[in-house]
Design an enzyme around this catalytic site. Structure first.
Site, PDB file in Angstrom:
ATOM      1  N   GLN A 170      10.548   1.719  16.070  1.00 61.26           N
ATOM      2  CA  GLN A 170      10.895   0.567  15.273  1.00 61.26           C
ATOM      3  C   GLN A 170      12.687   0.550  14.364  1.00 61.26           C
ATOM      4  O   GLN A 170      13.164  -0.417  14.457  1.00 61.26           O
ATOM      5  CB  GLN A 170      10.246   0.448  14.057  1.00 61.26           C
ATOM      6  CG  GLN A 170      10.227  -0.323  12.649  1.00 61.26           C
ATOM      7  CD  GLN A 170       8.860  -0.322  11.716  1.00 61.26           C
ATOM      8  OE1 GLN A 170       8.590  -1.564  11.785  1.00 61.26           O
ATOM      9  NE2 GLN A 170       9.320  -0.014  10.814  1.00 61.26           N
ATOM     10  N   ALA A 216       4.113   7.743  -0.705  1.00 61.26           N
ATOM     11  CA  ALA A 216       5.442   8.719  -1.041  1.00 61.26           C
ATOM     12  C   ALA A 216       6.238   8.426  -0.210  1.00 61.26           C
ATOM     13  O   ALA A 216       7.581   8.791  -0.449  1.00 61.26           O
ATOM     14  CB  ALA A 216       5.427  10.014  -1.180  1.00 61.26           C
ATOM     15  N   ALA A 225       0.710  -1.059  -0.159  1.00 59.57           N
ATOM     16  CA  ALA A 225       0.132   0.332   0.203  1.00 59.57           C
ATOM     17  C   ALA A 225       0.907   1.300  -0.323  1.00 59.57           C
ATOM     18  O   ALA A 225       0.442   2.152   0.594  1.00 59.57           O
ATOM     19  CB  ALA A 225      -0.867   0.053   1.078  1.00 59.57           C
ATOM     20  N   LEU A 226       1.907   1.771  -1.018  1.00 60.44           N
ATOM     21  CA  LEU A 226       2.980   1.940  -0.704  1.00 60.44           C
ATOM     22  C   LEU A 226       2.377   4.038  -1.259  1.00 60.44           C
ATOM     23  O   LEU A 226       1.664   3.585  -2.222  1.00 60.44           O
ATOM     24  CB  LEU A 226       3.702   1.875  -1.883  1.00 60.44           C
ATOM     25  CG  LEU A 226       3.748   0.383  -1.809  1.00 60.44           C
ATOM     26  CD1 LEU A 226       5.870   0.032  -2.464  1.00 60.44           C
ATOM     27  CD2 LEU A 226       5.118   0.628  -0.622  1.00 60.44           C
ATOM     28  N   HIS A 250       7.058   5.446   1.142  1.00 62.58           N
ATOM     29  CA  HIS A 250       7.846   4.284   1.090  1.00 62.58           C
ATOM     30  C   HIS A 250       8.366   4.768  -0.738  1.00 62.58           C
ATOM     31  O   HIS A 250      10.051   3.937  -0.251  1.00 62.58           O
ATOM     32  CB  HIS A 250       6.894   3.129   0.381  1.00 62.58           C
ATOM     33  CG  HIS A 250       6.371   2.780   1.246  1.00 62.58           C
ATOM     34  ND1 HIS A 250       5.027   3.155   1.751  1.00 62.58           N
ATOM     35  CD2 HIS A 250       6.047   2.250   2.590  1.00 62.58           C
ATOM     36  CE1 HIS A 250       3.816   2.312   2.641  1.00 62.58           C
ATOM     37  NE2 HIS A 250       4.750   2.212   3.037  1.00 62.58           N
TER      38      HIS A 250
HETATM   39  P1  AMP Z   1       4.947   0.047   6.273  1.00 67.84           P
HETATM   40  O1  AMP Z   1       4.696  -0.419   5.069  1.00 67.84           O
HETATM   41  O2  AMP Z   1       3.487   0.481   7.284  1.00 67.84           O
HETATM   42  O3  AMP Z   1       5.530  -1.728   7.035  1.00 67.84           O
HETATM   43  O4  AMP Z   1       6.335   0.527   5.746  1.00 67.84           O
HETATM   44  C1  AMP Z   1       7.452   0.514   5.300  1.00 67.84           C
HETATM   45  C2  AMP Z   1       8.745   1.331   5.368  1.00 67.84           C
HETATM   46  O5  AMP Z   1       8.421   2.346   5.137  1.00 67.84           O
HETATM   47  C3  AMP Z   1       9.202   1.769   7.322  1.00 67.84           C
HETATM   48  O6  AMP Z   1      10.583   1.833   7.624  1.00 67.84           O
HETATM   49  C4  AMP Z   1       8.370   2.403   7.410  1.00 67.84           C
HETATM   50  O7  AMP Z   1       8.911   3.975   8.845  1.00 67.84           O
HETATM   51  C5  AMP Z   1       8.262   3.596   6.433  1.00 67.84           C
HETATM   52  N1  AMP Z   1       7.684   4.648   5.690  1.00 67.84           N
HETATM   53  C6  AMP Z   1       6.151   4.592   6.163  1.00 67.84           C
HETATM   54  N2  AMP Z   1       5.510   6.321   6.246  1.00 67.84           N
HETATM   55  C7  AMP Z   1       6.380   6.761   6.101  1.00 67.84           C
HETATM   56  C8  AMP Z   1       6.560   8.790   6.156  1.00 67.84           C
HETATM   57  N3  AMP Z   1       5.113   8.953   6.160  1.00 67.84           N
HETATM   58  N4  AMP Z   1       7.699   8.839   5.505  1.00 67.84           N
HETATM   59  C9  AMP Z   1       9.296   8.202   5.350  1.00 67.84           C
HETATM   60  N5  AMP Z   1       9.069   6.570   5.402  1.00 67.84           N
HETATM   61  C10 AMP Z   1       7.743   5.924   5.977  1.00 67.84           C
END
Ligand code: AMP
Length: 293
Positions: free
Chosen positions: A165, A47, A44-45, A49
Protein backbone atom coordinates in the site's frame (compact mmCIF):
# COMPACT_ATOMS: atom_id res chain seq x y z
CA UNK A 1 -3.37 -4.12 22.61
CA UNK A 2 -3.99 -0.46 23.25
CA UNK A 3 -1.45 1.22 25.45
CA UNK A 4 -1.70 0.50 29.13
CA UNK A 5 -0.18 3.77 30.28
CA UNK A 6 -2.11 6.73 28.96
CA UNK A 7 -1.56 10.42 29.64
CA UNK A 8 -3.73 11.62 32.52
CA UNK A 9 -5.42 14.47 30.70
CA UNK A 10 -6.51 13.50 27.22
CA UNK A 11 -8.03 16.11 24.98
CA UNK A 12 -11.13 15.27 22.99
CA UNK A 13 -10.74 15.40 19.24
CA UNK A 14 -13.38 17.29 17.32
CA UNK A 15 -15.36 14.89 15.11
CA UNK A 16 -15.98 16.32 11.65
CA UNK A 17 -18.05 14.46 9.06
CA UNK A 18 -18.35 17.10 6.33
CA UNK A 19 -15.40 17.05 3.85
CA UNK A 20 -15.77 20.76 3.17
CA UNK A 21 -15.65 21.56 6.88
CA UNK A 22 -12.46 19.57 7.51
CA UNK A 23 -10.92 21.05 4.40
CA UNK A 24 -11.69 24.58 5.59
CA UNK A 25 -10.25 23.82 9.04
CA UNK A 26 -7.02 22.39 7.59
CA UNK A 27 -6.62 25.25 5.10
CA UNK A 28 -7.13 27.78 7.92
CA UNK A 29 -4.62 26.03 10.18
CA UNK A 30 -1.99 25.98 7.46
CA UNK A 31 -2.70 29.60 6.54
CA UNK A 32 -1.97 30.43 10.19
CA UNK A 33 1.44 28.79 9.78
CA UNK A 34 0.59 25.47 11.43
CA UNK A 35 1.96 22.22 10.07
CA UNK A 36 -0.83 19.66 9.65
CA UNK A 37 -0.35 15.88 9.69
CA UNK A 38 -2.90 13.40 8.38
CA UNK A 39 -3.38 9.72 9.27
CA UNK A 40 -5.91 7.87 7.09
CA UNK A 41 -7.45 4.78 8.78
CA UNK A 42 -10.45 2.50 8.67
CA UNK A 43 -10.94 2.68 12.44
CA UNK A 44 -10.96 -0.16 14.99
CA UNK A 45 -7.82 1.53 16.12
CA UNK A 46 -4.96 -0.15 17.95
CA UNK A 47 -1.46 0.81 19.05
CA UNK A 48 -0.22 0.62 15.46
CA UNK A 49 -2.60 3.40 14.42
CA UNK A 50 -1.80 5.27 17.64
CA UNK A 51 1.89 5.18 16.74
CA UNK A 52 1.14 6.94 13.45
CA UNK A 53 -0.87 9.63 15.26
CA UNK A 54 1.92 9.96 17.83
CA UNK A 55 4.58 10.40 15.13
CA UNK A 56 2.38 12.96 13.38
CA UNK A 57 1.96 14.73 16.72
CA UNK A 58 5.70 15.04 17.21
CA UNK A 59 6.25 16.42 13.70
CA UNK A 60 3.15 18.58 13.24
CA UNK A 61 1.15 21.23 15.09
CA UNK A 62 -2.23 19.67 14.32
CA UNK A 63 -3.16 16.08 13.48
CA UNK A 64 -6.21 14.85 11.56
CA UNK A 65 -7.11 11.15 11.66
CA UNK A 66 -9.72 9.93 9.21
CA UNK A 67 -11.92 6.96 10.04
CA UNK A 68 -13.67 5.58 7.02
CA UNK A 69 -14.30 1.93 6.12
CA UNK A 70 -13.81 2.31 2.40
CA UNK A 71 -16.24 0.10 0.48
CA UNK A 72 -14.34 0.23 -2.81
CA UNK A 73 -11.25 -1.52 -1.47
CA UNK A 74 -13.20 -4.61 -0.37
CA UNK A 75 -13.95 -7.33 -2.88
CA UNK A 76 -17.18 -9.33 -3.10
CA UNK A 77 -17.22 -11.82 -0.22
CA UNK A 78 -14.64 -9.89 1.81
CA UNK A 79 -15.23 -8.53 5.31
CA UNK A 80 -16.69 -5.06 4.58
CA UNK A 81 -19.93 -5.76 6.47
CA UNK A 82 -18.30 -7.30 9.52
CA UNK A 83 -15.30 -4.95 9.63
CA UNK A 84 -15.22 -3.64 13.24
CA UNK A 85 -16.64 -0.14 13.71
CA UNK A 86 -16.21 1.58 17.09
CA UNK A 87 -15.95 5.33 16.69
CA UNK A 88 -16.32 6.23 20.38
CA UNK A 89 -13.43 3.98 21.46
CA UNK A 90 -11.35 5.22 18.54
CA UNK A 91 -11.87 8.86 19.53
CA UNK A 92 -10.87 8.08 23.11
CA UNK A 93 -7.63 6.51 21.92
CA UNK A 94 -6.91 9.44 19.61
CA UNK A 95 -7.60 11.90 22.43
CA UNK A 96 -4.67 10.36 24.26
CA UNK A 97 -2.49 11.12 21.24
CA UNK A 98 -3.50 14.78 21.16
CA UNK A 99 -5.29 14.45 17.82
CA UNK A 100 -7.17 17.66 16.98
CA UNK A 101 -9.69 16.41 14.41
CA UNK A 102 -11.27 13.04 13.63
CA UNK A 103 -12.63 13.12 10.11
CA UNK A 104 -15.39 10.50 9.94
CA UNK A 105 -17.25 11.08 6.67
CA UNK A 106 -20.39 9.35 5.51
CA UNK A 107 -19.94 7.18 2.47
CA UNK A 108 -22.18 9.35 0.30
CA UNK A 109 -19.90 12.35 0.77
CA UNK A 110 -16.82 10.42 -0.36
CA UNK A 111 -18.73 8.59 -3.10
CA UNK A 112 -21.49 11.01 -4.13
CA UNK A 113 -24.58 9.76 -5.93
CA UNK A 114 -23.68 8.91 -9.51
CA UNK A 115 -20.01 8.57 -8.65
CA UNK A 116 -18.20 7.16 -11.70
CA UNK A 117 -14.52 7.99 -11.28
CA UNK A 118 -11.69 5.70 -10.20
CA UNK A 119 -7.91 5.89 -10.09
CA UNK A 120 -6.36 3.17 -12.21
CA UNK A 121 -3.19 1.75 -10.68
CA UNK A 122 -0.63 -0.33 -12.51
CA UNK A 123 2.90 -1.65 -12.01
CA UNK A 124 3.51 -2.60 -8.37
CA UNK A 125 -0.25 -2.49 -7.69
CA UNK A 126 -0.72 -5.46 -10.02
CA UNK A 127 1.36 -7.85 -7.94
CA UNK A 128 0.75 -9.76 -4.66
CA UNK A 129 -2.34 -8.22 -2.97
CA UNK A 130 -3.40 -6.82 -6.33
CA UNK A 131 -3.56 -10.32 -7.80
CA UNK A 132 -5.34 -11.87 -4.85
CA UNK A 133 -7.71 -8.92 -4.28
CA UNK A 134 -8.56 -7.57 -7.76
CA UNK A 135 -9.61 -3.92 -7.57
CA UNK A 136 -8.29 -3.51 -4.02
CA UNK A 137 -5.58 -0.97 -4.81
CA UNK A 138 -7.81 0.88 -7.25
CA UNK A 139 -10.15 1.36 -4.28
CA UNK A 140 -7.28 2.33 -1.99
CA UNK A 141 -5.84 4.86 -4.45
CA UNK A 142 -9.28 6.31 -5.15
CA UNK A 143 -10.16 6.83 -1.50
CA UNK A 144 -6.71 8.09 -0.51
CA UNK A 145 -6.84 10.66 -3.31
CA UNK A 146 -10.33 11.79 -2.24
CA UNK A 147 -9.23 11.94 1.39
CA UNK A 148 -6.19 14.01 0.41
CA UNK A 149 -8.57 16.44 -1.30
CA UNK A 150 -10.67 16.74 1.84
CA UNK A 151 -7.61 16.94 4.13
CA UNK A 152 -4.96 19.00 2.32
CA UNK A 153 -2.32 18.35 4.98
CA UNK A 154 1.43 18.91 4.80
CA UNK A 155 2.21 15.24 5.31
CA UNK A 156 0.32 11.94 5.50
CA UNK A 157 1.46 9.02 7.64
CA UNK A 158 1.17 5.37 6.62
CA UNK A 159 2.30 2.15 8.29
CA UNK A 160 5.04 -0.06 6.85
CA UNK A 161 2.77 -2.94 7.91
CA UNK A 162 0.96 -2.54 4.58
CA UNK A 163 4.13 -2.30 2.52
CA UNK A 164 2.54 -2.68 -0.90
CA UNK A 165 0.00 0.00 0.00
CA UNK A 166 2.82 2.43 0.80
CA UNK A 167 4.37 1.68 -2.60
CA UNK A 168 1.06 2.27 -4.41
CA UNK A 169 0.34 5.49 -2.51
CA UNK A 170 3.84 6.89 -3.09
CA UNK A 171 3.57 6.07 -6.79
CA UNK A 172 0.19 7.79 -7.03
CA UNK A 173 1.41 10.91 -5.22
CA UNK A 174 4.39 11.14 -7.54
CA UNK A 175 2.48 10.34 -10.74
CA UNK A 176 -0.38 12.77 -10.03
CA UNK A 177 1.88 15.41 -8.48
CA UNK A 178 -0.22 15.54 -5.34
CA UNK A 179 1.02 18.30 -2.99
CA UNK A 180 1.47 16.20 0.15
CA UNK A 181 4.44 14.52 1.79
CA UNK A 182 4.32 10.80 2.61
CA UNK A 183 5.92 9.41 5.76
CA UNK A 184 6.18 5.67 6.45
CA UNK A 185 6.21 4.50 10.08
CA UNK A 186 7.44 1.20 11.55
CA UNK A 187 5.15 -1.77 12.18
CA UNK A 188 3.98 -2.15 15.78
CA UNK A 189 3.86 -5.77 16.98
CA UNK A 190 2.52 -7.91 19.79
CA UNK A 191 5.20 -9.27 22.16
CA UNK A 192 5.41 -12.52 20.16
CA UNK A 193 5.96 -10.60 16.91
CA UNK A 194 2.45 -10.70 15.39
CA UNK A 195 1.86 -7.38 13.61
CA UNK A 196 -1.08 -5.50 15.14
CA UNK A 197 -4.05 -5.49 12.80
CA UNK A 198 -7.73 -4.70 13.19
CA UNK A 199 -8.34 -8.14 11.65
CA UNK A 200 -6.52 -9.96 14.47
CA UNK A 201 -9.80 -9.61 16.38
CA UNK A 202 -11.30 -12.23 14.05
CA UNK A 203 -8.79 -14.91 15.12
CA UNK A 204 -9.84 -17.73 17.45
CA UNK A 205 -7.42 -18.40 20.35
CA UNK A 206 -5.92 -21.32 18.40
CA UNK A 207 -5.55 -19.24 15.23
CA UNK A 208 -3.97 -16.46 17.26
CA UNK A 209 -1.23 -18.90 18.31
CA UNK A 210 -0.68 -19.99 14.71
CA UNK A 211 -0.66 -16.43 13.37
CA UNK A 212 2.87 -15.82 14.65
CA UNK A 213 4.03 -18.05 11.78
CA UNK A 214 4.06 -15.06 9.45
CA UNK A 215 6.49 -13.17 11.65
CA UNK A 216 8.54 -16.33 12.17
CA UNK A 217 8.90 -16.69 8.41
CA UNK A 218 10.22 -13.12 8.19
CA UNK A 219 12.82 -13.77 10.88
CA UNK A 220 13.92 -16.88 8.97
CA UNK A 221 14.17 -14.78 5.82
CA UNK A 222 16.27 -12.16 7.55
CA UNK A 223 18.68 -14.73 8.96
CA UNK A 224 19.14 -16.52 5.63
CA UNK A 225 19.47 -13.21 3.79
CA UNK A 226 22.30 -12.23 6.15
CA UNK A 227 23.89 -15.65 5.53
CA UNK A 228 24.02 -14.84 1.80
CA UNK A 229 21.57 -17.62 0.88
CA UNK A 230 20.05 -17.37 -2.61
CA UNK A 231 16.60 -15.83 -2.96
CA UNK A 232 14.80 -19.01 -4.03
CA UNK A 233 15.99 -21.01 -1.04
CA UNK A 234 15.02 -18.13 1.28
CA UNK A 235 11.53 -18.09 -0.23
CA UNK A 236 11.27 -21.87 0.20
CA UNK A 237 12.23 -21.52 3.87
CA UNK A 238 9.64 -18.77 4.34
CA UNK A 239 6.94 -20.97 2.84
CA UNK A 240 7.96 -23.85 5.10
CA UNK A 241 7.81 -21.65 8.22
CA UNK A 242 4.32 -20.46 7.33
CA UNK A 243 3.02 -23.92 6.48
CA UNK A 244 4.56 -25.33 9.70
CA UNK A 245 1.94 -23.25 11.53
CA UNK A 246 -0.85 -24.54 9.25
CA UNK A 247 -1.38 -21.09 7.75
CA UNK A 248 -2.76 -21.37 4.19
CA UNK A 249 -0.09 -19.61 2.18
CA UNK A 250 -1.00 -16.89 -0.32
CA UNK A 251 2.56 -15.81 -1.06
CA UNK A 252 6.05 -15.55 0.43
CA UNK A 253 8.46 -13.56 -1.69
CA UNK A 254 11.62 -11.51 -1.61
CA UNK A 255 11.42 -8.57 -4.03
CA UNK A 256 12.63 -5.08 -4.79
CA UNK A 257 11.12 -2.77 -2.11
CA UNK A 258 10.02 -0.12 -4.63
CA UNK A 259 9.06 -1.95 -7.83
CA UNK A 260 8.00 -5.17 -6.05
CA UNK A 261 9.60 -6.96 -9.00
CA UNK A 262 12.09 -9.81 -8.55
CA UNK A 263 15.46 -8.51 -7.36
CA UNK A 264 17.73 -7.49 -10.19
CA UNK A 265 20.58 -6.70 -7.82
CA UNK A 266 21.20 -9.88 -5.84
CA UNK A 267 22.52 -7.87 -2.88
CA UNK A 268 19.30 -5.96 -2.35
CA UNK A 269 17.92 -4.08 -0.51
CA UNK A 270 14.85 -6.30 -0.52
CA UNK A 271 11.50 -6.61 1.13
CA UNK A 272 10.16 -9.96 2.30
CA UNK A 273 6.38 -10.05 1.77
CA UNK A 274 4.11 -12.73 3.23
CA UNK A 275 0.38 -13.35 3.29
CA UNK A 276 -1.78 -16.24 4.39
CA UNK A 277 -5.14 -17.29 5.74
CA UNK A 278 -6.29 -18.70 9.03
CA UNK A 279 -9.92 -19.75 8.73
CA UNK A 280 -11.62 -16.82 7.02
CA UNK A 281 -9.02 -14.27 8.20
CA UNK A 282 -6.32 -13.01 5.85
CA UNK A 283 -3.13 -11.69 7.39
CA UNK A 284 -0.17 -9.95 5.75
CA UNK A 285 3.23 -8.91 7.00
CA UNK A 286 6.63 -7.88 5.66
CA UNK A 287 10.19 -7.07 6.60
CA UNK A 288 12.66 -4.76 4.92
CA UNK A 289 16.08 -6.39 4.43
CA UNK A 290 19.09 -4.11 4.22
CA UNK A 291 21.47 -4.45 1.27
CA UNK A 292 23.96 -7.27 1.84
CA UNK A 293 27.56 -7.04 0.78
P1 AMP B 1 -6.11 0.51 8.35
O1 AMP B 1 -7.01 1.07 9.37
O2 AMP B 1 -5.89 -0.97 8.48
O3 AMP B 1 -6.45 0.95 6.96
O4 AMP B 1 -4.67 1.14 8.65
C1 AMP B 1 -4.48 2.52 8.69
C2 AMP B 1 -3.02 2.80 8.74
O5 AMP B 1 -2.45 2.20 9.90
C3 AMP B 1 -2.26 2.22 7.52
O6 AMP B 1 -1.30 3.16 7.09
C4 AMP B 1 -1.64 0.99 8.10
O7 AMP B 1 -0.46 0.59 7.43
C5 AMP B 1 -1.32 1.44 9.51
N1 AMP B 1 -1.15 0.28 10.39
C6 AMP B 1 -1.96 -0.79 10.51
N2 AMP B 1 -1.42 -1.69 11.37
C7 AMP B 1 -0.25 -1.17 11.78
C8 AMP B 1 0.78 -1.62 12.67
N3 AMP B 1 0.71 -2.80 13.29
N4 AMP B 1 1.85 -0.83 12.86
C9 AMP B 1 1.95 0.38 12.22
N5 AMP B 1 1.02 0.86 11.39
C10 AMP B 1 -0.07 0.10 11.16
Amino acid sequence: MTREILPADPSTPEIVSDPQAIRAAVVAARAAGRRVGFVPTMGALHAGHASLAARAGTECDDVVVSIFVNPTQFGAGEDFDRYPRRLADDCRLLGHEGVRWVFAPESRTIYPPGDATRILVDGPARRFEGLIRPGHFEGVATVVCRLFNAVPADVAYFGAKDWQQTVVVRRMVEDLGLPIGISICPTIREPDGLALSSRNAYLSPAERQQAVGLHESLLVAEQLWRNQEPVDSIEAAMRAAIEARQIRLDYAALVDPVSLEPLDVAGGPAVALVAGRLGSTRLIDNRLLAARG
